[in-house]
Design an enzyme around this catalytic site. Structure first.
Site, PDB file in Angstrom:
ATOM      1  CG  HIS A  82       3.907 -22.815 -10.081  1.00  0.00           C
ATOM      2  ND1 HIS A  82       3.279 -23.848 -10.748  1.00  0.00           N
ATOM      3  CD2 HIS A  82       3.991 -21.800 -10.962  1.00  0.00           C
ATOM      4  CE1 HIS A  82       2.998 -23.457 -11.979  1.00  0.00           C
ATOM      5  NE2 HIS A  82       3.413 -22.208 -12.142  1.00  0.00           N
ATOM      6  CG  ASP A 161      -3.789 -20.618 -15.946  1.00  0.00           C
ATOM      7  OD1 ASP A 161      -3.394 -19.463 -16.184  1.00  0.00           O
ATOM      8  OD2 ASP A 161      -3.012 -21.572 -15.840  1.00  0.00           O
ATOM      9  NE  ARG A 168      -0.466 -14.264 -18.820  1.00  0.00           N
ATOM     10  CZ  ARG A 168       0.097 -14.979 -17.836  1.00  0.00           C
ATOM     11  NH1 ARG A 168      -0.398 -16.154 -17.479  1.00  0.00           N
ATOM     12  NH2 ARG A 168       1.146 -14.527 -17.208  1.00  0.00           N
ATOM     13  CB  SER A 183      -1.514 -17.595 -14.446  1.00  0.00           C
ATOM     14  OG  SER A 183      -0.935 -18.769 -14.944  1.00  0.00           O
ATOM     15  CE  LYS A 187      -0.640 -23.079 -13.539  1.00  0.00           C
ATOM     16  NZ  LYS A 187      -0.602 -22.004 -14.493  1.00  0.00           N
TER      17      LYS A 187
HETATM   18  N1  URA Z   1       3.699 -19.912 -14.402  1.00  0.00           N
HETATM   19  C1  URA Z   1       2.360 -19.940 -14.555  1.00  0.00           C
HETATM   20  O1  URA Z   1       1.720 -20.961 -14.297  1.00  0.00           O
HETATM   21  N2  URA Z   1       1.737 -18.843 -14.996  1.00  0.00           N
HETATM   22  C2  URA Z   1       2.399 -17.698 -15.270  1.00  0.00           C
HETATM   23  O2  URA Z   1       1.755 -16.756 -15.646  1.00  0.00           O
HETATM   24  C3  URA Z   1       3.799 -17.671 -15.121  1.00  0.00           C
HETATM   25  C4  URA Z   1       4.438 -18.795 -14.675  1.00  0.00           C
END
Ligand code: URA
Length: 434
Positions: A82, A161, A168, A183, A187
């Site tokens: 990620h 989220d 956001r 966040s 996930k």
């Molecule tokens: N990627 C995400 O999933 N969340 C964030 O807040 C920033 C990048």
């Protein structure tokens, strides 16, 4: 406490209890707190920060807002990558099929564009028909059979989220270590993975602009991952210029395909392979870095990674033919070139401004309900440190909105800084945090 009091408490910089955080977030997710109160709390967190305990409590409530996947029956290592978000960052689209070919199971949950940064889901959805909203059983089966499934906060995975992320995106509350940590990690933990590599971007196109902020974010992410028993590492990678040349959803999809066909830009391939090596070495600790990189290069050279992407696209209802005949994709009606203003060396790029320019061109959202124009975006033709001459092409902009195109072209000639002497270029891979 009523929502007002919790916002007030955080705005004074006080520490919220796990119960206060849970009640507020759950009420927002269930529709019992409106966007304006959630936005106010987000801004208070953004400004005042959160303690480690508050960040953990936020991660936990977001994780528990939905279901968790179980891949314990998978015969191989289950992992994901990620990114904290950047400009032109299309690494996930290359890495998922590469690793799947190498036997890693990748249940990848990605996000949409956030602030100035692009999102993998929007890029994937530029492929006609591509469905990122698989139900959990279909996604699970896809990961078990094909080793990869590329989805959004599908069904009931981290619904908190999902809602917060879109809020956001449009309330300038992204650049916050606790909010990004909760966040991303909610996930990732929900995916039921065993290994995770984080690409923590640093520089003027990242949410964390200095190396020390990026280190703090990387440490926060890695410690949450480890706390949940996931092998986690992070690479801090440079985002003082876009990764690759393409910015904008279809353009980035196209560049990803080129990368999988062995024609990708060097910086994009280097970051992709370095992140991939982290996961391969978590799965098989005796692998050397060189071997782990070589294994990935082979999947590109022999076409198996591209074949895997085509298969995934087909299985997720997308049109794989467009990836084999990319020229057939509808082009934006208007384009405009930006030229170098001064001979010398390209010393600085305001990368974040390029990200926001992409949004103005139609590649991202200004408000939650905006529709994306997948054919809009830009190509950057020069890299930091490159020698340039006055009049060289430095950017080509594409959009279906002519007015926006003219406006953006006017603003962008100032995002580049040139010097007479060759500037120092930051390393692409700045640091590894484990
Ligand atoms: N990627 C995400 O999933 N969340 C964030 O807040 C920033 C990048």
């Amino acid at each position: 406490m009523i929502p007002y009091q919790i916002i007030e408490k955080k705005s004074r910089g006080e520490v919220l209890s796990a119960t206060e955080i849970a009640e507020f977030i759950n009420a927002y997710t269930n529709g019992n707190i409106p966007d304006y109160q959630m936005s106010a709390l987000l801004m208070a967190i953004f400004i005042k920060g959160m303690s480690t305990e508050e960040t953990l409590a936020l991660t936990k409530v977001m994780l528990e807002s939905g279901e968790r996947m179980d891949f314990s029956g998978a015969p191989g290592f289950v992992a994901d990558k990620h990114s904290t978000g950047g400009v032109g960052d299309k690494v996930s689209i290359l890495l998922a099929p590469i690793l799947a070919v190498l036997g890693i199971h990748i249940p990848m949950i990605s996000g949409r564009g956030l602030g100035h940064s692009g999102g993998t889901l929007d890029k994937l959805e530029s492929i006609p028909g591509f469905n990122v909203n698989l139900d959990l059983d279909t996604w699970h089966d896809l990961v078990m059979t094909e080793k990869v499934g590329l989805v959004g906060q599908t069904g009931n995975i981290c619904p908190a989220d999902k809602k917060l992320y879109s809020l956001r995106d449009v309330t300038a509350t992204v650049r916050s270590i606790p909010l990004i940590s909760a966040s991303i990690m909610s996930k990732k933990i929900a995916e039921g993975i065993q290994g995770l590599v984080l690409d923590v971007k640093t520089g003027n196109g990242a949410f964390m602009q200095t190396v020390s902020e990026s280190q703090a974010l990387a440490n926060s992410l890695v410690s949450i991952g480890k706390g949940y028993g996931i092998k986690t590492s992070a690479l801090i990678t440079d985002m003082n210029q876009p990764l690759g040349a393409a910015i904008g959803n279809w353009f980035e999809m196209k560049e990803s395909v080129l990368g999988l066909q062995g024609k990708g830009p060097d910086d994009l391939m280097e970051v992709t392979y370095a992140l991939g090596a982290e996961i391969l070495r978590m799965a098989q600790p005796d692998l050397t870095q060189e071997v782990a990189i070589g294994m990935q290069q082979k999947t590109v050279a022999d076409g198996s990674a591209f074949e895997k992407l085509l298969k995934i696209v087909e299985l997720q209802n997308g049109d794989p033919k467009i990836l084999e005949n990319m020229e057939a994709y509808p082009e934006a009606k208007f384009s405009k070139t930006v030229h170098v203003k001064q001979s010398g060396y390209l010393a600085q790029i305001n990368t974040m401004a390029l990200g926001f320019a992409g949004i103005q061109l139609g590649a991202g959202r200004r408000v939650i309900s905006d529709e994306i124009d997948y054919s809009s975006g830009m190509y950057i033709q020069k890299k930091l440190g490159e020698k340039v001459e006055t009049g060289d092409e430095v950017l080509t902009l594409h959009s279906n909105n002519e007015t926006a195109l003219q406006e953006v072209a006017g603003q962008l000639s100032n995002v580049f800084t040139y010097t007479d002497t060759r500037p120092e270029i930051p390393p692409l891979i700045v640091e590894r945090i484990n």
